[in-house]
Scaffold this motif. Structure first.
Motif, mmCIF file in Angstrom:
data_model
loop_
_atom_site.group_PDB
_atom_site.id
_atom_site.type_symbol
_atom_site.label_atom_id
_atom_site.label_comp_id
_atom_site.label_asym_id
_atom_site.label_seq_id
_atom_site.Cartn_x
_atom_site.Cartn_y
_atom_site.Cartn_z
ATOM 1 N N ALA A 241 -4.721 -31.102 -15.159
ATOM 2 C CA ALA A 241 -3.574 -30.199 -15.117
ATOM 3 C C ALA A 241 -4.023 -28.776 -14.789
ATOM 4 N N GLU A 242 -5.148 -28.347 -15.350
ATOM 5 C CA GLU A 242 -5.663 -27.015 -15.052
ATOM 6 C C GLU A 242 -6.022 -26.888 -13.575
ATOM 7 N N ALA A 243 -6.611 -27.944 -13.012
ATOM 8 C CA ALA A 243 -6.931 -27.930 -11.585
ATOM 9 C C ALA A 243 -5.664 -27.874 -10.734
ATOM 10 N N TYR A 244 -4.655 -28.609 -11.152
ATOM 11 C CA TYR A 244 -3.379 -28.614 -10.427
ATOM 12 C C TYR A 244 -2.724 -27.239 -10.453
ATOM 13 N N PHE A 245 -2.658 -26.611 -11.624
ATOM 14 C CA PHE A 245 -2.033 -25.294 -11.709
ATOM 15 C C PHE A 245 -2.837 -24.246 -10.951
ATOM 16 N N GLY A 246 -4.165 -24.387 -10.945
ATOM 17 C CA GLY A 246 -4.954 -23.484 -10.126
ATOM 18 C C GLY A 246 -4.591 -23.596 -8.659
ATOM 19 N N GLY A 247 -4.332 -24.824 -8.219
ATOM 20 C CA GLY A 247 -3.951 -25.034 -6.827
ATOM 21 C C GLY A 247 -2.584 -24.477 -6.481
ATOM 22 N N VAL A 248 -1.579 -24.720 -7.342
ATOM 23 C CA VAL A 248 -0.225 -24.244 -7.012
ATOM 24 C C VAL A 248 -0.112 -22.730 -7.141
ATOM 25 N N ARG A 249 -0.996 -22.121 -7.932
ATOM 26 C CA ARG A 249 -1.036 -20.659 -7.943
ATOM 27 C C ARG A 249 -1.652 -20.141 -6.642
ATOM 28 N N ALA A 255 4.893 -19.555 -7.277
ATOM 29 C CA ALA A 255 5.783 -18.414 -7.027
ATOM 30 C C ALA A 255 7.038 -18.850 -6.282
ATOM 31 N N GLN A 256 6.895 -19.822 -5.389
ATOM 32 C CA GLN A 256 8.042 -20.316 -4.633
ATOM 33 C C GLN A 256 9.047 -21.003 -5.554
ATOM 34 N N LEU A 257 8.567 -21.799 -6.495
ATOM 35 C CA LEU A 257 9.460 -22.454 -7.449
ATOM 36 C C LEU A 257 10.140 -21.427 -8.356
ATOM 37 N N GLU A 258 9.391 -20.419 -8.750
ATOM 38 C CA GLU A 258 9.972 -19.346 -9.567
ATOM 39 C C GLU A 258 11.140 -18.695 -8.825
ATOM 40 N N ASP A 259 10.942 -18.421 -7.541
ATOM 41 C CA ASP A 259 12.008 -17.807 -6.754
ATOM 42 C C ASP A 259 13.165 -18.770 -6.541
ATOM 43 N N ARG A 260 12.847 -20.040 -6.333
ATOM 44 C CA ARG A 260 13.906 -21.013 -6.065
ATOM 45 C C ARG A 260 14.877 -21.126 -7.229
ATOM 46 N N TYR A 261 14.348 -21.166 -8.436
ATOM 47 C CA TYR A 261 15.210 -21.433 -9.582
ATOM 48 C C TYR A 261 15.656 -20.188 -10.337
ATOM 49 N N TYR A 262 14.961 -19.067 -10.130
ATOM 50 C CA TYR A 262 15.314 -17.874 -10.890
ATOM 51 C C TYR A 262 15.537 -16.639 -10.029
ATOM 52 N N GLY A 263 15.254 -16.729 -8.735
ATOM 53 C CA GLY A 263 15.291 -15.553 -7.881
ATOM 54 C C GLY A 263 16.671 -14.994 -7.608
ATOM 55 N N HIS A 264 17.725 -15.751 -7.899
ATOM 56 C CA HIS A 264 19.078 -15.304 -7.577
ATOM 57 C C HIS A 264 19.955 -15.137 -8.817
ATOM 58 N N LEU A 265 19.354 -15.137 -9.992
ATOM 59 C CA LEU A 265 20.149 -15.194 -11.215
ATOM 60 C C LEU A 265 20.948 -13.927 -11.478
ATOM 61 N N GLU A 266 20.441 -12.776 -11.059
ATOM 62 C CA GLU A 266 21.112 -11.522 -11.386
ATOM 63 C C GLU A 266 22.161 -11.129 -10.356
ATOM 64 N N GLN A 267 22.399 -11.978 -9.369
ATOM 65 C CA GLN A 267 23.298 -11.591 -8.284
ATOM 66 C C GLN A 267 24.762 -11.551 -8.719
ATOM 67 N N LEU A 268 25.195 -12.495 -9.559
ATOM 68 C CA LEU A 268 26.596 -12.555 -9.982
ATOM 69 C C LEU A 268 26.743 -12.017 -11.398
#
Length: 473
Positions: A241-249, A255-268
């Motif tokens: 799991a540590e190797a996997y998270f190192g890779g996705v970072r 960061a892309q998943l963070e933006d996908r699910y939380y990047g638009h929350l403050e718009q409305l």
């Protein structure tokens, strides 16, 4: 080093590990066990305010997508397990019925009982209350006698309240069984609770769907959110799991998943949400069938088309802008002519035309761009023009960003209104902030429509329960 190579090296090492452990243990290493089984068993919690439907893959969210990516890197399937309560988590891990817990908050008590992997978010405990009620203080002092506070039994928030009660003995609460924070929000929304304590990030998501609620004070410093593993086991799965998270970072996926699910929350804001809800019954029901017909013809989710229609005209077939675009989907005269539409104010023609046009635009977006980024870029092009979108993508690449990622492109679109930048482009000046707001608003409206589909109707009225809460019975 890529994710697959990091994990492959761990898997190779696991071939030798049983021999190394033979003299001290007969237990099968965790990573070996998962590989032999061909299945990763993951405990997930009912804490996402909306499940984003992604075709045959079912619901998705940041935690679920990260788990699926990990299982894919391991070359196994994934099975999600939803416990009935937080108290069931540790027994499931100890019995070997689950391999890890996704998205658990680190607390002192939990760190004594579980092993935590890489941290990927920070969250706080936050109070939520109904609009018009007295806002509590950060230490929950001065609450009226009999104030009803709700929290999930066994959660990190109950552990926090227990620590607050050491300095404020008057604090009391009702501990609800289960892991569904939305049940608490429903209780606050309908007046059965005065306050609830939930995750700050979850509350930021959920307030879009509960505009009658308000965010109260944060009760603690941010705490780590991570995957948790069974105590007393060797570290093979944790290291993978540590190797996997190192890779996705490293590759930007986290960061892309963070933006996908939380990047638009403050718009409305809550007011915009309430206006949207009122228009659902006033207007959408009359046109839903037309959106569904257009979806069937084009293959585009009818809820996305409806979200576009609301952003364009608030579902008003007679809407006209100062620039002359008209109808529910606000088609230009040129676009209507291209699509063979004579009457832009005819709802059926407008909705069908808008659906055909967004499909045409989307087909121009390179197929290598994965979803949902390809759709977000198509929406931006629908709003600002495909040429200007391509200008923004070129600027993104020039500035070291990824032109195939919406999170990078949207940060560069506003440059199209700055002379020093638009002079470097092919199509020149454009109000680049507008497509960013356009896309983020549509994402918010789409979430609300998905949420509406998933909420049960009340037995008494047959109306959606969330509409009853917002508009009254």
């Amino acid at each position: 080093m890529g994710i697959a190579r990091r994990i492959a090296r761990l898997l190779t090492a696991m071939v030798l590990l049983p021999l190394l452990l033979a003299d001290c243990s007969h237990a099968q290493p965790a990573l070996d066990r998962v590989a032999a089984r061909g299945e990763l068993r993951v405990i997930t919690l009912q804490n996402a305010p909306v499940a984003f439907q992604t075709g045959d893959d079912g619901p998705s969210g940041m935690d679920l997508d990260l788990v699926r990516g990990f299982a894919e890197a391991l070359g196994v399937e994934v099975r999600f397990i939803t416990p009935a309560s937080y108290e069931e988590i540790l027994p499931l891990l100890r019995r070997g019925e689950a391999d890890l817990v996704a998205g658990l908050i680190e607390t002192p008590n939990r760190k004594e009982q579980l092993r935590f992997g890489p941290v990927y978010q920070e969250l706080s405990s936050q109070v939520v209350y109904r609009n018009g009620a007295t806002e509590p203080t950060p230490k929950l002092e001065g609450l009226r006698d009999g104030a009803r506070i709700g929290v999930l039994s066994g959660s990190s928030h109950e552990e926090l309240l227990e620590s607050l009660r050491l300095v404020n003995p008057q604090i009391s609460w009702v501990a609800y069984p289960g892991t569904d924070h939305l049940a608490l929000l429903d209780q606050v929304g309908n007046g059965n609770l005065d306050y609830a304590v939930i995750d700050s990030r979850l509350l930021a998501q959920a307030l879009r769907f509960y505009p009658e609620l308000r965010a109260g004070p944060v009760l603690d410093q941010p705490r780590n959110k991570a995957w948790a593993f069974a105590p007393g086991e060797e570290d093979s799965l944790l290291e993978a799991a540590e190797a996997y998270f190192g890779g996705v970072r490293d590759n930007g996926r986290l960061a892309q998943l963070e933006d996908r699910y939380y990047g638009h929350l403050e718009q409305l804001d809550p007011f915009e949400t309430q206006v949207f809800v009122s228009r659902l019954e006033e207007r959408l029901d009359a046109y839903r069938g037309l959106f569904e017909q257009a979806a069937e013809e084009t293959g585009i989710d009818w809820r996305l088309l409806a979200a576009m229609g609301y952003q364009e005209s608030h579902w008003d077939p007679d809407a006209v802008s100062p620039t002359g675009v008209r109808g529910i989907m606000m088609l230009t005269r040129g676009t209507a002519k291209q699509l063979g539409i004579d009457d832009r104010t005819d709802p059926e023609s407008s909705i069908r035309g808008g659906a055909l046009y967004i499909r045409m635009v989307r087909e121009k977006i390179p197929e290598r761009i994965p979803e949902p980024d390809r759709t977000w870029m198509a929406l931006a092009a629908y709003n600002i023009g495909y040429g200007h979108l391509e200008d923004a993508r070129r600027l993104t690449q020039k500035r070291g960003g990824d032109p195939d990622r919406w999170m990078d492109v949207k940060s560069n679109l506003p440059l199209l209104s700055k002379e020093s930048w638009y002079k470097q482009t092919r199509y020149g000046f454009a109000r680049g902030q507008e497509p960013v707001r356009y896309v983020e608003n549509i994402r918010g409206y789409y979430d609300l429509l998905v949420w509406r589909e998933q909420r049960p109707a009340t037995e008494e009225t047959g109306r959606d329960s969330w509409l009853v809460a917002l508009l009254g019975s």
